[in-house]
Design a protein around this motif. Structure first.
Motif, PDB file in Angstrom:
ATOM      1  N   THR A 121       2.662   5.770 -16.767  1.00 18.75           N
ATOM      2  CA  THR A 121       1.491   7.026 -16.523  1.00 18.75           C
ATOM      3  C   THR A 121       1.944   8.229 -17.403  1.00 18.75           C
ATOM      4  N   SER A 122       3.032   8.357 -17.932  1.00 16.13           N
ATOM      5  CA  SER A 122       3.361   9.482 -18.906  1.00 16.13           C
ATOM      6  C   SER A 122       3.946   8.671 -20.285  1.00 16.13           C
ATOM      7  N   SER A 123       3.856   9.700 -21.216  1.00 14.59           N
ATOM      8  CA  SER A 123       3.936   9.278 -22.504  1.00 14.59           C
ATOM      9  C   SER A 123       5.501   8.568 -22.676  1.00 14.59           C
ATOM     10  N   ASP A 124       6.354   8.826 -21.706  1.00 18.48           N
ATOM     11  CA  ASP A 124       8.003   8.382 -21.796  1.00 18.48           C
ATOM     12  C   ASP A 124       7.736   7.143 -20.904  1.00 18.48           C
ATOM     13  N   PRO A 125       7.733   5.825 -21.058  1.00 19.11           N
ATOM     14  CA  PRO A 125       7.889   4.853 -20.475  1.00 19.11           C
ATOM     15  C   PRO A 125       8.958   4.671 -19.522  1.00 19.11           C
ATOM     16  N   LYS A 126       8.796   4.656 -18.189  1.00 19.71           N
ATOM     17  CA  LYS A 126       9.775   4.817 -17.025  1.00 19.71           C
ATOM     18  C   LYS A 126      10.326   3.509 -16.618  1.00 19.71           C
ATOM     19  N   THR A 127      11.355   2.882 -16.653  1.00 23.89           N
ATOM     20  CA  THR A 127      11.894   1.658 -15.917  1.00 23.89           C
ATOM     21  C   THR A 127      12.824   1.603 -15.036  1.00 23.89           C
ATOM     22  N   THR A 128      12.555   1.062 -13.767  1.00 27.31           N
ATOM     23  CA  THR A 128      13.142   1.039 -12.517  1.00 27.31           C
ATOM     24  C   THR A 128      13.606  -0.184 -12.042  1.00 27.31           C
ATOM     25  N   PHE A 129      14.551  -0.729 -11.995  1.00 27.45           N
ATOM     26  CA  PHE A 129      15.028  -1.926 -11.364  1.00 27.45           C
ATOM     27  C   PHE A 129      14.589  -2.142  -9.896  1.00 27.45           C
ATOM     28  N   VAL A 130      13.905  -2.943  -9.496  1.00 26.88           N
ATOM     29  CA  VAL A 130      13.441  -2.962  -8.134  1.00 26.88           C
ATOM     30  C   VAL A 130      14.333  -4.005  -7.278  1.00 26.88           C
ATOM     31  N   LYS A 131      14.706  -5.197  -7.925  1.00 29.91           N
ATOM     32  CA  LYS A 131      15.283  -5.906  -6.933  1.00 29.91           C
ATOM     33  C   LYS A 131      15.819  -7.363  -7.637  1.00 29.91           C
ATOM     34  N   GLN A 132      16.973  -7.666  -7.683  1.00 28.61           N
ATOM     35  CA  GLN A 132      17.436  -9.005  -8.032  1.00 28.61           C
ATOM     36  C   GLN A 132      17.080 -10.129  -6.868  1.00 28.61           C
ATOM     37  N   ILE A 133      16.739 -11.271  -7.279  1.00 29.92           N
ATOM     38  CA  ILE A 133      16.491 -12.305  -6.063  1.00 29.92           C
ATOM     39  C   ILE A 133      17.242 -13.280  -6.456  1.00 29.92           C
ATOM     40  N   PRO A 134      18.617 -13.345  -6.011  1.00 24.48           N
ATOM     41  CA  PRO A 134      19.734 -14.114  -6.216  1.00 24.48           C
ATOM     42  C   PRO A 134      19.238 -15.673  -6.163  1.00 24.48           C
ATOM     43  N   GLU A 135      18.262 -15.799  -4.885  1.00 19.16           N
ATOM     44  CA  GLU A 135      18.308 -17.111  -4.348  1.00 19.16           C
ATOM     45  C   GLU A 135      17.351 -17.799  -5.538  1.00 19.16           C
ATOM     46  N   ALA A 136      16.669 -17.117  -6.195  1.00 16.13           N
ATOM     47  CA  ALA A 136      15.652 -17.557  -7.200  1.00 16.13           C
ATOM     48  C   ALA A 136      16.024 -18.607  -8.155  1.00 16.13           C
ATOM     49  N   GLY A 137      15.341 -19.668  -8.573  1.00 19.48           N
ATOM     50  CA  GLY A 137      15.795 -20.475  -9.913  1.00 19.48           C
ATOM     51  C   GLY A 137      15.324 -19.869 -11.077  1.00 19.48           C
ATOM     52  N   PHE A 138      14.258 -19.578 -11.215  1.00 17.94           N
ATOM     53  CA  PHE A 138      13.456 -18.944 -12.376  1.00 17.94           C
ATOM     54  C   PHE A 138      12.168 -18.456 -12.337  1.00 17.94           C
ATOM     55  N   LEU A 139      12.252 -16.923 -12.114  1.00 23.97           N
ATOM     56  CA  LEU A 139      10.858 -16.465 -11.876  1.00 23.97           C
ATOM     57  C   LEU A 139      10.049 -16.292 -12.975  1.00 23.97           C
ATOM     58  N   ILE A 140       8.672 -16.526 -12.809  1.00 22.65           N
ATOM     59  CA  ILE A 140       7.910 -16.286 -13.940  1.00 22.65           C
ATOM     60  C   ILE A 140       6.639 -15.401 -13.531  1.00 22.65           C
ATOM     61  N   GLY A 141       5.781 -16.047 -13.124  1.00 22.59           N
ATOM     62  CA  GLY A 141       4.422 -15.439 -12.992  1.00 22.59           C
ATOM     63  C   GLY A 141       4.371 -14.321 -11.759  1.00 22.59           C
ATOM     64  N   VAL A 142       3.706 -13.075 -11.857  1.00 23.04           N
ATOM     65  CA  VAL A 142       3.631 -12.285 -10.941  1.00 23.04           C
ATOM     66  C   VAL A 142       2.302 -11.756 -10.855  1.00 23.04           C
ATOM     67  N   THR A 143       1.821 -11.432  -9.561  1.00 20.03           N
ATOM     68  CA  THR A 143       0.446 -11.024  -9.486  1.00 20.03           C
ATOM     69  C   THR A 143       0.387 -10.076  -8.184  1.00 20.03           C
ATOM     70  N   PRO A 144      -0.387  -8.887  -8.245  1.00 24.48           N
ATOM     71  CA  PRO A 144      -0.420  -7.896  -7.104  1.00 24.48           C
ATOM     72  C   PRO A 144      -1.059  -8.752  -5.822  1.00 24.48           C
ATOM     73  N   PHE A 145      -0.586  -8.283  -4.607  1.00 23.09           N
ATOM     74  CA  PHE A 145      -0.893  -8.737  -3.357  1.00 23.09           C
ATOM     75  C   PHE A 145      -1.803  -7.742  -2.777  1.00 23.09           C
ATOM     76  N   ASN A 146      -0.910  -6.787  -2.590  1.00 21.38           N
ATOM     77  CA  ASN A 146      -1.611  -5.586  -2.042  1.00 21.38           C
ATOM     78  C   ASN A 146      -0.889  -4.304  -2.596  1.00 21.38           C
ATOM     79  N   ASN A 147      -1.367  -2.933  -2.548  1.00 24.80           N
ATOM     80  CA  ASN A 147      -0.762  -1.876  -3.239  1.00 24.80           C
ATOM     81  C   ASN A 147       0.640  -1.708  -3.227  1.00 24.80           C
ATOM     82  N   ASP A 148       1.502  -2.267  -2.445  1.00 21.82           N
ATOM     83  CA  ASP A 148       2.789  -2.063  -2.786  1.00 21.82           C
ATOM     84  C   ASP A 148       3.606  -3.576  -2.898  1.00 21.82           C
ATOM     85  N   THR A 149       2.863  -4.505  -2.845  1.00 21.04           N
ATOM     86  CA  THR A 149       3.622  -6.020  -2.882  1.00 21.04           C
ATOM     87  C   THR A 149       3.235  -6.791  -3.966  1.00 21.04           C
ATOM     88  N   VAL A 150       4.111  -7.502  -4.552  1.00 20.64           N
ATOM     89  CA  VAL A 150       3.629  -8.559  -5.523  1.00 20.64           C
ATOM     90  C   VAL A 150       4.132  -9.878  -4.698  1.00 20.64           C
TER      91      VAL A 150
END
Ligand SMILES: *[C@@H]1O[C@H](CO)[C@@H](O)[C@H](O)[C@H]1NC(C)=O
Ligand SMILES: *[C@@H]1O[C@H](CO)[C@@H](O)[C@H](O)[C@H]1NC(C)=O
Ligand SMILES: *[C@@H]1O[C@H](CO)[C@@H](O)[C@H](O)[C@H]1NC(C)=O
Length: 305
Positions: A121-150
């Motif tokens: 939203t600003s000219s400087d991209p801001k990256t924040t790590f949300v979460k590691q999912i250690p149980e996952a094998g191989f995460l690929i596709g992502v889609t919004p579910f609601n305004n806070d959840t993917v």
């Protein structure tokens, strides 16, 4: 793998030259990323710029489709590459990262996958790590579910997660046989591209050769129907985008990009080799343009109206 896939695509194209490809045989290459890049996902921003995630290195790139210019937007630590991208609120994105090797023999490391928030939203991209999912094998596709959840696809384990971007809380909402790769697959890569739309999740299964849908509860994310095929059989589908009429425009490893209507009729859009992902333009003049990324580092465009 690039070579093998490329050769297979050419053979297939030659043997079906008389099929219904009228006027749509080739896209136009508009960009090539440097250094043997592997582009895994493409996503159009509301300002018309295209975001590209690289799997060969943990970098997010941007492409201006009218000027045909690319540049690196952000790098990500503690990962070897990026997979899925989606938009969670205007110009704020979720991006998946993890460890995968794509040079030589292809493999990934289970337990290394996680999700980032990328704020543009600003000219400087801001990256924040949300979460590691250690149980996952191989995460690929992502889609919004609601305004806070993917929703995030775990191709390795064959399941679907929901993840809160604000809290990092996550859980498996669905795990199904249709989400798993075949046991003899070259790599365990099942559920791959996912899109949530109006109570339904659509997903491809790359080495399970399927395109499916399932109804889910809009509050809990739990399934409210069994998983049913949209297209009975499709060979090695990758990521896809939904068009205005609900048709899926889908990258497939061996048949280029295909269009699948909601009632399950498929036709070839373009014979691009090694396509990985598709996006419709969101700029002033390119809403009917389909952009196609490839695992050989290119982006091409085709009029898909
Ligand atoms: C991914 O691999 C790199 C290089 O081996 C390593 O430094 C990093 O810790 C790994 N990431 C995770 C999340 O384990
Ligand atoms: C997000 O959705 C919740 C529940 O539907 C709503 O209460 C909230 O106002 C929304 N927040 C934003 C920023 O849109
Ligand atoms: C959403 O799904 C409901 C129930 O299936 C349907 O009645 C409605 O028309 C759909 N809305 C849109 C915008 O597609």
């Amino acid at each position: 793998m690039h070579l093998v896939v490329g050769v297979r695509a050419i053979v297939l194209f030659a043997s079906s030259a008389s099929a219904a490809l009228i006027g749509r045989q080739s896209g136009t290459t508009i960009a090539t990323l440097p250094n043997d890049a592997w582009i895994e996902s493409i996503f159009a921003r509301s300002n018309g710029q295209l975001l590209l995630s690289r799997l060969d290195t943990p970098e997010l790139w941007t492409l201006d489709p009218s000027a045909k210019q690319t540049s690196k937007l952000a790098g990500f630590p503690n990962a070897l590459g990026l997979t899925g991208i989606t938009e969670i609120s205007p110009d704020v994105f979720a991006v998946v990262s993890g460890n995968m090797t794509v040079k030589g023999s292809i493999s990934y490391t289970p337990g290394t996958w996680g999700v980032w928030k990328v704020d543009l939203t600003s000219s400087d991209p801001k990256t924040t790590f949300v979460k590691q999912i250690p149980e996952a094998g191989f995460l690929i596709g992502v889609t919004p579910f609601n305004n806070d959840t993917v929703l995030v696809a775990d191709a390795g384990k064959g399941s679907l997660y929901q993840l809160s971007i604000s809290t990092g809380a996550y859980s498996v909402v669905l795990s199904d046989a249709t989400m798993k790769a075949a046991s003899n697959a070259p790599i365990a890569e099942g559920i791959h591209g996912i899109k949530y739309s109006n109570g339904t999740v659509y997903f491809t299964n790359t080495f399970g050769n399927g395109f499916y849908k399932v109804a889910i509860d809009p509050t809990t994310g739990k399934s409210t129907s069994s998983v049913t095929p949209v297209l009975a059989s499709v060979t090695n589908p990758e990521d896809f985008v939904l068009g205005a009429d609900g048709s899926a425009f889908m990258a497939t490893l061996s048949a280029g990009v295909i269009k699948v209507t909601p009632d399950g009729k498929s036709s070839r859009v373009v014979s691009t080799s090694s396509p990985s992902s598709c996006a419709f333009g969101r700029g002033a003049g390119d809403k009917g343009t389909l952009y196609i990324s490839t695992s050989s580092g290119t982006v091409s465009s085709i009029d898909a109206r």
